[in-house]
Design an enzyme around this catalytic site. Structure first.
Site, PDB file in Angstrom:
ATOM      1  N   ASP A 160      -7.249  -4.818  14.574  1.00 37.32           N
ATOM      2  CA  ASP A 160      -9.553  -4.954  14.357  1.00 37.32           C
ATOM      3  C   ASP A 160      -9.724  -6.176  12.875  1.00 37.32           C
ATOM      4  O   ASP A 160      -9.794  -6.115  12.020  1.00 37.32           O
ATOM      5  CB  ASP A 160     -10.324  -3.717  13.621  1.00 37.32           C
ATOM      6  CG  ASP A 160      -8.829  -2.985  12.411  1.00 37.32           C
ATOM      7  OD1 ASP A 160      -8.010  -3.154  11.905  1.00 37.32           O
ATOM      8  OD2 ASP A 160      -9.945  -2.228  11.774  1.00 37.32           O
ATOM      9  N   ASP A 180       0.745  -1.791   0.087  1.00 38.80           N
ATOM     10  CA  ASP A 180      -0.047  -0.034  -0.388  1.00 38.80           C
ATOM     11  C   ASP A 180       0.734   1.220  -0.525  1.00 38.80           C
ATOM     12  O   ASP A 180       1.968   1.487   0.120  1.00 38.80           O
ATOM     13  CB  ASP A 180      -0.735  -0.214   1.486  1.00 38.80           C
ATOM     14  CG  ASP A 180      -0.521  -0.407   2.284  1.00 38.80           C
ATOM     15  OD1 ASP A 180       0.715  -0.068   2.511  1.00 38.80           O
ATOM     16  OD2 ASP A 180      -0.964  -0.604   3.534  1.00 38.80           O
ATOM     17  N   GLU A 223      -9.717  -2.385   5.170  1.00 33.47           N
ATOM     18  CA  GLU A 223     -10.660  -2.614   6.574  1.00 33.47           C
ATOM     19  C   GLU A 223     -11.254  -3.243   6.521  1.00 33.47           C
ATOM     20  O   GLU A 223     -12.088  -3.727   5.864  1.00 33.47           O
ATOM     21  CB  GLU A 223     -11.192  -0.982   6.040  1.00 33.47           C
ATOM     22  CG  GLU A 223     -10.023   0.074   5.933  1.00 33.47           C
ATOM     23  CD  GLU A 223      -8.947   0.039   7.383  1.00 33.47           C
ATOM     24  OE1 GLU A 223      -9.034  -0.038   8.002  1.00 33.47           O
ATOM     25  OE2 GLU A 223      -8.343   1.583   7.455  1.00 33.47           O
ATOM     26  N   HIS A 239      -7.677  -6.005  10.061  1.00 29.05           N
ATOM     27  CA  HIS A 239      -7.107  -5.411   8.755  1.00 29.05           C
ATOM     28  C   HIS A 239      -5.777  -5.875   8.130  1.00 29.05           C
ATOM     29  O   HIS A 239      -5.073  -5.753   8.752  1.00 29.05           O
ATOM     30  CB  HIS A 239      -7.801  -3.657   8.466  1.00 29.05           C
ATOM     31  CG  HIS A 239      -6.564  -3.023   8.296  1.00 29.05           C
ATOM     32  ND1 HIS A 239      -6.674  -2.590  10.249  1.00 29.05           N
ATOM     33  CD2 HIS A 239      -5.156  -2.669   8.678  1.00 29.05           C
ATOM     34  CE1 HIS A 239      -5.457  -1.414  10.534  1.00 29.05           C
ATOM     35  NE2 HIS A 239      -5.022  -1.878   9.300  1.00 29.05           N
TER      36      HIS A 239
END
Length: 279
Positions: free
Chosen positions: A141, A72, A148, A143
């Site tokens: 979380d 990314d 996400e 991801h």
């Protein structure tokens, strides 16, 4: 699926680095046969990169015939900004090894056409023959990259709006100022990572324990995108003891019982073990 449980972060990083070293060595890359790596950023892989640099400097591996594809990059942040992922990769890894600049692929968050940039990245991966090992870390979380919670598990490289939790987590890199943190990024998709021949996921720290539980012990769920790798035929999760705090005792006991066999995966190849290398 393999779950590798080590005592602490340093041991987890070393195990993962040895695994990657062995895979590159066994592949025997050359001018017409490049090894392809998918790479993450963030604090988790820093120990892995440090060990891989050590292996390079000791002559155990070379990255001359390795192509890399990063997961990314932020949108609308200068490439030379100290917190860009381009800067991160060159400062923490690439400039310390013998990889050629043209073989280190990082998404361009300043491209005039971001959609075209994402498609071009997918095309480059395909042209390189796909990814041999995609390495990733995760957020609390669950991801993976910037996929996400709620992301499609079939997603490809695309423009992604970042969740508030991610922006808050990354604020520490921008003087704690939320307004300085980019709110959009380019990211590979879950499907992009799933296409790799192997997936190596690093999960360390007690703050990642619930995410590991969701990845290992519960079902596949797009709200915990890391759980998708339960369905990959060659997934290796590497974690430390702290990250196992939410797992059932019998789960931990089962995978620890496999460690004598799994540790054979990181034994140095005979050529490395027997020959004294020097930088």
């Amino acid at each position: 699926m393999k779950l590798i449980i080590l005592d602490d972060y340093d041991k987890a990083s070393e195990w993962a680095a040895k695994y990657v070293r062995n895979r590159i060595f066994q592949f025997n890359p050359g001018p017409d046969r490049f090894f392809t790596l998918g790479l993450p950023t963030g604090s988790t892989p820093l120990g892995l990169y440090k060990k891989l640099i050590e292996f390079f400097k000791s002559g155990e591996i070379s990255f001359k015939y390795v192509k890399t594809f990063n997961m990314d990059e932020y949108v609308a942040i200068p490439r030379d900004h100290p917190e860009s992922y381009h800067s991160f990769m060159w400062n923490n890894f690439f400039k310390h090894i013998d990889i050629r600049a043209e073989n280190a692929h990082i998404l361009n968050g300043n491209a005039a056409d971001l959609q075209a940039e994402c498609q071009a990245f997918e095309d480059k991966i395909k042209a390189a023959g796909g990814i041999q090992i995609f390495i990733g870390g995760i957020g609390p979380d669950g991801h993976i990259a910037f996929n996400e919670p709620g992301s499609s598990l079939a997603s490809r490289t695309r423009v992604k709006t970042l969740a508030l939790d991610t922006i808050q987590a990354n604020a520490r890199f921008f003087d704690g100022d939320l307004s300085k943190v980019p709110n959009m990024a380019l990211t590979v998709g879950v499907g992009t990572v799933m296409d790799a021949r192997e997936v190596l996921i690093l999960i360390t720290g007690a703050h990642k324990a619930f995410a590991l539980y969701k990845a290992i012990e519960e079902g596949v769920n797009h709200m915990w995108t890391v759980s998708a790798f339960q369905q990959h035929p060659q997934t290796v999760f590497v974690c430390d003891e702290d990250a196992t705090l939410e797992l059932r005792v019998k789960t931990v006991k089962y995978f620890k019982g496999m460690m004598p066999m799994h540790n054979k995966l990181v034994d140095p190849p005979q050529e490395i073990a027997e020959k004294p290398y020097s930088a």
